[in-house]
Design a protein around this motif. Structure first.
Motif, PDB file in Angstrom:
ATOM      1  N   PHE A 116       0.862  -1.176   0.000  1.00 21.02           N
ATOM      2  CA  PHE A 116       0.000   0.000   0.000  1.00 21.02           C
ATOM      3  C   PHE A 116       0.896   1.222   0.000  1.00 21.02           C
ATOM      4  N   ALA A 117       0.301   2.398  -0.092  1.00 16.53           N
ATOM      5  CA  ALA A 117       1.084   3.625  -0.154  1.00 16.53           C
ATOM      6  C   ALA A 117       0.352   4.740   0.570  1.00 16.53           C
ATOM      7  N   ILE A 118       1.082   5.837   0.806  1.00 13.79           N
ATOM      8  CA  ILE A 118       0.466   7.034   1.368  1.00 13.79           C
ATOM      9  C   ILE A 118       0.819   8.230   0.496  1.00 13.79           C
ATOM     10  N   TRP A 119      -0.036   9.220   0.552  1.00 13.59           N
ATOM     11  CA  TRP A 119       0.222  10.492  -0.129  1.00 13.59           C
ATOM     12  C   TRP A 119      -0.136  11.612   0.844  1.00 13.59           C
ATOM     13  N   GLN A 120       0.832  12.468   1.092  1.00  9.70           N
ATOM     14  CA  GLN A 120       0.608  13.694   1.853  1.00  9.70           C
ATOM     15  C   GLN A 120       0.414  14.812   0.840  1.00  9.70           C
ATOM     16  N   PRO A 121      -0.828  15.193   0.541  1.00 13.03           N
ATOM     17  CA  PRO A 121      -1.054  16.172  -0.528  1.00 13.03           C
ATOM     18  C   PRO A 121      -0.719  17.591  -0.084  1.00 13.03           C
ATOM     19  N   VAL A 122      -0.214  18.357  -1.020  1.00 14.09           N
ATOM     20  CA  VAL A 122      -0.004  19.788  -0.797  1.00 14.09           C
ATOM     21  C   VAL A 122      -0.786  20.544  -1.862  1.00 14.09           C
ATOM     22  N   GLY A 123      -0.369  20.399  -3.118  1.00 17.12           N
ATOM     23  CA  GLY A 123      -1.099  21.056  -4.194  1.00 17.12           C
ATOM     24  C   GLY A 123      -2.039  20.122  -4.924  1.00 17.12           C
ATOM     25  N   GLY A 124      -1.859  18.796  -4.749  1.00 19.13           N
ATOM     26  CA  GLY A 124      -2.688  17.830  -5.470  1.00 19.13           C
ATOM     27  C   GLY A 124      -4.007  17.575  -4.772  1.00 19.13           C
ATOM     28  N   SER A 125      -5.001  17.212  -5.547  1.00 24.41           N
ATOM     29  CA  SER A 125      -6.338  16.998  -4.989  1.00 24.41           C
ATOM     30  C   SER A 125      -6.713  15.529  -4.891  1.00 24.41           C
ATOM     31  N   GLY A 126      -5.931  14.642  -5.484  1.00 29.39           N
ATOM     32  CA  GLY A 126      -6.259  13.225  -5.433  1.00 29.39           C
ATOM     33  C   GLY A 126      -7.326  12.831  -6.433  1.00 29.39           C
ATOM     34  N   LEU A 127      -7.988  11.714  -6.169  1.00 31.83           N
ATOM     35  CA  LEU A 127      -9.041  11.239  -7.059  1.00 31.83           C
ATOM     36  C   LEU A 127     -10.177  12.259  -7.100  1.00 31.83           C
ATOM     37  N   GLU A 128     -10.659  12.529  -8.290  1.00 33.14           N
ATOM     38  CA  GLU A 128     -11.703  13.548  -8.462  1.00 33.14           C
ATOM     39  C   GLU A 128     -13.100  12.953  -8.561  1.00 33.14           C
ATOM     40  N   LEU A 129     -13.178  11.628  -8.712  1.00 34.97           N
ATOM     41  CA  LEU A 129     -14.477  10.960  -8.813  1.00 34.97           C
ATOM     42  C   LEU A 129     -14.362   9.600  -8.161  1.00 34.97           C
ATOM     43  N   VAL A 130     -15.279   9.288  -7.257  1.00 36.89           N
ATOM     44  CA  VAL A 130     -15.355   7.971  -6.630  1.00 36.89           C
ATOM     45  C   VAL A 130     -16.821   7.584  -6.489  1.00 36.89           C
ATOM     46  N   THR A 131     -17.054   6.281  -6.336  1.00 33.43           N
ATOM     47  CA  THR A 131     -18.374   5.726  -6.049  1.00 33.43           C
ATOM     48  C   THR A 131     -19.339   5.789  -7.231  1.00 33.43           C
ATOM     49  N   GLU A 132     -19.008   6.528  -8.256  1.00 35.12           N
ATOM     50  CA  GLU A 132     -19.825   6.597  -9.459  1.00 35.12           C
ATOM     51  C   GLU A 132     -19.325   5.568 -10.469  1.00 35.12           C
ATOM     52  N   PRO A 133     -20.175   5.161 -11.454  1.00 32.56           N
ATOM     53  CA  PRO A 133     -19.716   4.204 -12.462  1.00 32.56           C
ATOM     54  C   PRO A 133     -18.405   4.627 -13.111  1.00 32.56           C
ATOM     55  N   GLY A 134     -17.468   3.677 -13.189  1.00 34.83           N
ATOM     56  CA  GLY A 134     -16.173   3.954 -13.768  1.00 34.83           C
ATOM     57  C   GLY A 134     -15.159   4.507 -12.796  1.00 34.83           C
ATOM     58  N   GLU A 203     -16.869   0.732  -9.423  1.00 40.31           N
ATOM     59  CA  GLU A 203     -18.313   0.731  -9.635  1.00 40.31           C
ATOM     60  C   GLU A 203     -18.613   0.609 -11.135  1.00 40.31           C
ATOM     61  N   VAL A 204     -19.565  -0.229 -11.473  1.00 42.18           N
ATOM     62  CA  VAL A 204     -20.023  -0.384 -12.862  1.00 42.18           C
ATOM     63  C   VAL A 204     -21.546  -0.426 -12.876  1.00 42.18           C
ATOM     64  N   ARG A 205     -22.125  -0.111 -14.006  1.00 39.00           N
ATOM     65  CA  ARG A 205     -23.593  -0.107 -14.102  1.00 39.00           C
ATOM     66  C   ARG A 205     -24.168  -1.519 -14.132  1.00 39.00           C
ATOM     67  N   ASP A 206     -23.420  -2.473 -14.693  1.00 32.73           N
ATOM     68  CA  ASP A 206     -23.905  -3.844 -14.832  1.00 32.73           C
ATOM     69  C   ASP A 206     -22.727  -4.783 -14.594  1.00 32.73           C
TER      70      ASP A 206
END
Length: 252
Positions: A116-134, A203-206
């Motif tokens: 596993f890994a860690i990220w200490q963000p400063v200027g980055g925002s990380g993942l911009e979409l989660v839990t939605e399809p794709g 997450e996927v629709r089907d």
């Protein structure tokens, strides 16, 4: 539920080390409908869904390492995080490194060997979409001892845990510190005999359609699709290079 609130200790990034970037990009863009964007002058780029970053992929460079998805958890101090991993019995695979203006990252193995890994963000925002399809919707740790895993990750991230019965086994739901009932983001599965690893769920629709498409693209089924009431329908797959990941159509 995984969110983009990026609470400390929750998944903030996800990337894949590949031995064949063109083949990997072709598989995942076709399977999930992602677009791929390469960083200028680097063998590393992002996957996007509807213009929002959902994952990343890079050329596998670590000697002796196999291709795998790596989940990054948010850290408030990468150097302190690395020290906590060592003190709890884990191994530092990559010491904290500054990544331009985006902060610090480090990579580890827990005492059982799960990476596993860690990220200490400063200027980055990380993942911009989660839990939605794709996009990433859940992460799961397969480990010989859930009790040992809980002790390690509690020491490193101060996670809280809740046990629930699922399919005849005890399943541990993980919540980051400061999170409420809706902020659970991972699970721990006691699975002796299976190489310890973190498994990302997309997450996927089907679910069944995604399984069939993955097979048509050269992937394979590791665990056949099943449904759990109140959770959804999910399956574990491997891509053409043997990398494990899961697809899920959540209930509701």
């Amino acid at each position: 539920m995984l969110t983009t609130k990026n609470l400390p200790g929750s998944p903030i990034w996800l990337d894949l080390g590949s031995p064949d970037l063109p083949a990997t990009v072709a598989f995942y863009t076709e399977l999930f409908g992602w677009s791929h964007h390469t960083m200028e002058g680097a063998d590393y780029g992002s996957f996007q869904q509807d213009g929002k970053t959902v994952a990343a992929v890079g050329k596998l460079t670590e000697e002796g390492a196999g291709p795998a998805w790596i989940v990054y958890f948010r850290s408030t101090d990468a150097h302190a995080g690395a020290k906590a991993v060592e003190q709890a019995g884990g191994a530092v695979r990559m010491v904290p490194q500054e990544i331009g203006p985006d902060g610090w990252i480090a990579q580890f193995s827990d005492p059982a060997g799960a990476q596993f890994a860690i990220w200490q963000p400063v200027g980055g925002s990380g993942l911009e979409l989660v839990t939605e399809p794709g996009s990433l919707c859940w992460a799961e740790l397969y480990t010989p001892s859930a009790e040992d895993a809980r002790a390690f990750y509690r020491s490193v991230f101060d996670w809280s845990f809740e046990d629930m019965a699922m399919g005849g086994m005890n399943y541990t739901v993980v919540t980051p510190p400061g999170g409420g009932a809706d902020d659970s983001m991972a699970g721990i599965v006691p699975m002796p005999g299976v190489p310890p690893h973190w498994l990302p769920y997309f997450e996927v629709r089907d679910c069944d359609a995604a399984v069939a498409k993955a097979q048509a693209l050269g992937g394979a089924v590791a665990l056949a699709a099943e449904s759990v009431e109140g959770v959804g329908r999910f399956a574990t797959l491997t891509d053409p290079h043997g990398v494990r990941f899961a697809v899920m159509t959540s209930s509701g």
